[in-house]
Design a protein around this motif. Structure first.
Motif, PDB file in Angstrom:
ATOM      1  N   VAL A  87       0.955  -1.149   0.002  1.00 57.93           N
ATOM      2  CA  VAL A  87      -0.118   0.026  -0.026  1.00 57.93           C
ATOM      3  C   VAL A  87       0.942   1.304  -0.014  1.00 57.93           C
ATOM      4  CG1 VAL A  87      -1.932  -1.071   1.058  1.00 57.93           C
ATOM      5  CG2 VAL A  87      -0.180  -0.140   2.393  1.00 57.93           C
ATOM      6  N   VAL A  88       0.459   2.356  -0.513  1.00 55.92           N
ATOM      7  CA  VAL A  88       1.306   3.554  -0.797  1.00 55.92           C
ATOM      8  C   VAL A  88       0.350   4.681  -0.636  1.00 55.92           C
ATOM      9  CG1 VAL A  88       2.750   4.778  -2.254  1.00 55.92           C
ATOM     10  CG2 VAL A  88       2.690   2.475  -2.487  1.00 55.92           C
ATOM     11  N   ASP A  89       0.442   5.791   0.177  1.00 52.69           N
ATOM     12  CA  ASP A  89       0.119   7.018   0.346  1.00 52.69           C
ATOM     13  C   ASP A  89       0.975   7.872   1.005  1.00 52.69           C
ATOM     14  OD1 ASP A  89      -3.264   7.618   0.774  1.00 52.69           O
ATOM     15  OD2 ASP A  89      -1.949   8.750   2.145  1.00 52.69           O
ATOM     16  N   ARG A  90       0.371   9.155   0.856  1.00 56.51           N
ATOM     17  CA  ARG A  90       1.237  10.211   1.565  1.00 56.51           C
ATOM     18  C   ARG A  90       1.022  10.545   3.005  1.00 56.51           C
ATOM     19  NH1 ARG A  90      -0.015  15.507  -2.028  1.00 56.51           N
ATOM     20  NH2 ARG A  90       1.759  16.176  -0.908  1.00 56.51           N
ATOM     21  N   ASN A  91      -0.082   9.910   3.493  1.00 55.27           N
ATOM     22  CA  ASN A  91      -0.316  10.033   4.757  1.00 55.27           C
ATOM     23  C   ASN A  91       0.373   9.130   5.803  1.00 55.27           C
ATOM     24  OD1 ASN A  91      -1.867   9.948   7.425  1.00 55.27           O
ATOM     25  ND2 ASN A  91      -3.559  10.896   6.472  1.00 55.27           N
ATOM     26  N   GLU A  92       1.483   9.801   6.570  1.00 50.74           N
ATOM     27  CA  GLU A  92       2.134   8.940   7.526  1.00 50.74           C
ATOM     28  C   GLU A  92       1.483   8.132   8.456  1.00 50.74           C
ATOM     29  OE1 GLU A  92       5.432  11.206   8.888  1.00 50.74           O
ATOM     30  OE2 GLU A  92       6.173  11.779   6.848  1.00 50.74           O
ATOM     31  N   LYS A  93       0.414   8.646   9.095  1.00 48.87           N
ATOM     32  CA  LYS A  93      -0.234   7.964  10.024  1.00 48.87           C
ATOM     33  C   LYS A  93      -0.848   7.024   9.371  1.00 48.87           C
ATOM     34  CE  LYS A  93      -3.743   8.709  13.618  1.00 48.87           C
ATOM     35  NZ  LYS A  93      -4.464   7.334  13.607  1.00 48.87           N
ATOM     36  N   LEU A  94      -1.630   6.950   8.481  1.00 47.11           N
ATOM     37  CA  LEU A  94      -2.205   5.824   7.697  1.00 47.11           C
ATOM     38  C   LEU A  94      -1.221   4.753   7.400  1.00 47.11           C
ATOM     39  CD1 LEU A  94      -4.969   7.318   5.017  1.00 47.11           C
ATOM     40  CD2 LEU A  94      -5.443   5.667   6.844  1.00 47.11           C
ATOM     41  N   ILE A  95      -0.210   5.078   7.037  1.00 47.66           N
ATOM     42  CA  ILE A  95       0.994   4.056   6.631  1.00 47.66           C
ATOM     43  C   ILE A  95       1.204   3.376   7.753  1.00 47.66           C
ATOM     44  CG2 ILE A  95       3.092   3.760   5.706  1.00 47.66           C
ATOM     45  CD1 ILE A  95       1.211   4.086   3.400  1.00 47.66           C
ATOM     46  N   ARG A  96       1.300   4.059   8.864  1.00 50.66           N
ATOM     47  CA  ARG A  96       1.956   3.464  10.040  1.00 50.66           C
ATOM     48  C   ARG A  96       0.814   2.280  10.552  1.00 50.66           C
ATOM     49  NH1 ARG A  96       3.976   8.612  11.574  1.00 50.66           N
ATOM     50  NH2 ARG A  96       1.927   9.088  13.008  1.00 50.66           N
ATOM     51  N   ASP A  97      -0.589   3.019  10.587  1.00 49.90           N
ATOM     52  CA  ASP A  97      -1.756   2.185  10.958  1.00 49.90           C
ATOM     53  C   ASP A  97      -1.712   0.990   9.871  1.00 49.90           C
ATOM     54  OD1 ASP A  97      -2.141   3.771  12.831  1.00 49.90           O
ATOM     55  OD2 ASP A  97      -3.757   4.769  11.700  1.00 49.90           O
ATOM     56  N   MET A  98      -1.508   0.907   8.676  1.00 50.73           N
ATOM     57  CA  MET A  98      -1.700  -0.050   7.590  1.00 50.73           C
ATOM     58  C   MET A  98      -0.349  -1.064   7.726  1.00 50.73           C
ATOM     59  SD  MET A  98      -4.599  -0.159   6.243  1.00 50.73           S
ATOM     60  CE  MET A  98      -4.194  -1.036   4.775  1.00 50.73           C
ATOM     61  N   SER A  99       0.574  -0.562   8.393  1.00 49.87           N
ATOM     62  CA  SER A  99       1.933  -1.551   8.050  1.00 49.87           C
ATOM     63  C   SER A  99       1.562  -3.019   8.598  1.00 49.87           C
ATOM     64  CB  SER A  99       3.016  -0.788   8.580  1.00 49.87           C
ATOM     65  OG  SER A  99       3.061  -0.656   9.964  1.00 49.87           O
ATOM     66  N   SER A 100       0.977  -3.237   9.890  1.00 44.10           N
ATOM     67  CA  SER A 100       1.065  -4.428  10.391  1.00 44.10           C
ATOM     68  C   SER A 100      -0.410  -5.070   9.488  1.00 44.10           C
ATOM     69  CB  SER A 100       0.656  -4.342  11.665  1.00 44.10           C
ATOM     70  OG  SER A 100      -0.620  -3.582  11.922  1.00 44.10           O
ATOM     71  N   ARG A 101      -0.967  -4.536   8.974  1.00 43.92           N
ATOM     72  CA  ARG A 101      -2.156  -5.275   8.188  1.00 43.92           C
ATOM     73  C   ARG A 101      -1.981  -5.462   6.786  1.00 43.92           C
ATOM     74  NH1 ARG A 101      -5.300  -0.148  10.529  1.00 43.92           N
ATOM     75  NH2 ARG A 101      -7.062  -0.600   8.675  1.00 43.92           N
ATOM     76  N   VAL A 102      -0.958  -5.316   6.103  1.00 45.40           N
ATOM     77  CA  VAL A 102      -0.727  -5.686   4.947  1.00 45.40           C
ATOM     78  C   VAL A 102       0.837  -6.064   4.772  1.00 45.40           C
ATOM     79  CG1 VAL A 102      -2.139  -3.994   3.890  1.00 45.40           C
ATOM     80  CG2 VAL A 102       0.048  -3.333   4.161  1.00 45.40           C
ATOM     81  N   THR A 103       1.379  -6.476   3.561  1.00 42.55           N
ATOM     82  CA  THR A 103       2.829  -7.081   3.290  1.00 42.55           C
ATOM     83  C   THR A 103       3.830  -5.937   3.634  1.00 42.55           C
ATOM     84  OG1 THR A 103       2.091  -8.747   1.605  1.00 42.55           O
ATOM     85  CG2 THR A 103       4.413  -8.456   2.020  1.00 42.55           C
TER      86      THR A 103
END
Length: 214
Positions: A30-46
């Motif tokens: 997953v890719v996005d410019r929102n750092e908080k979203l990326i942190r939240d998603m890091s454990s839910r995707v590869t």
């Protein structure tokens, strides 16, 4: 076989799609410019990458050429969608899917080269994930929390065999409701009909049984 799938843009639809694909066992970036979203998603995707999808250099650095499928989910950002679709096609990605928010945007993304344009109002993230994650599923409909209905192509090893031989109910907990030729009308199934390459099946099964055969 696992697919490598990039989901670009993490709005409500992108998040739903990415999580559903990952739950189906796919490798999901997953890719996005929102750092908080990326942190939240890091454990839910590869893997999760923070990048500006409006920036050509940052998109080029994502390594999209290593993906089987790229899905752009920036329905409200036409310029980023065009850029990502164009780069993915340039990199030789096999399937480039784009989310749209309007009929005009759909036409533009198709002209840029998108292989399929998704309208979120018509199909949700989980439904899209089921279709994209399988080479056989053509369409997917939820009946309730447990049952679903699927339009699918027969697996290669099913070709030339009839439903009695295949015994799909026993093997996959799958009930075949109807059959048709591509471009034809649905009809009831003759259990002695030998399946061909052009056949499509309409089946009902429990959601938990999908991964047994896809």
């Amino acid at each position: 076989m696992k697919k490598s799938i990039a989901v670009l843009g993490l709005g409500k639809y992108g998040i739903s799609l990415a999580e559903a694909l990952y739950a189906l066992g796919e490798d999901v970036l997953v890719v996005d410019r929102n750092e908080k979203l990326i942190r939240d998603m890091s454990s839910r995707v590869t893997s999760a990458v923070c990048a500006n999808l409006d920036n050509e250099d940052e998109v080029m650095a994502l390594g999209l050429q290593n993906m089987d499928i790229v899905i752009t989910c920036m329905g409200g950002n036409l310029s980023a969608s065009i850029l990502c679709v164009a780069i993915a096609k340039e990199k030789g990605v096999g399937a480039v899917i784009a989310k749209t928010s309007s009929a005009r945007m759909k036409k533009i993304l198709e002209r840029v080269g998108a292989d399929k344009v998704i309208c979120p109002e018509e199909e949700g993230g989980v439904r899209s994930a089921r279709i994209l994650a399988s080479q056989y599923i053509r369409d997917y409909f939820e009946i309730d929390d447990n049952l679903c209905m699927i339009e699918l192509r027969p697996k290669q090893e099913w070709i030339g065999k009839d439903l009695i031989e295949l015994n799909l109910r026993k093997m996959y907990n799958m009930n075949v409701a109807a059959i048709r030729e591509k471009g034809g009308k649905w009809r009831f199934v003759d259990p002695t009909h030998k399946l061909g390459e052009k056949n499509l099946l309409l089946v009902i099964l429990e959601k938990g049984s999908i991964n047994k055969w896809r």
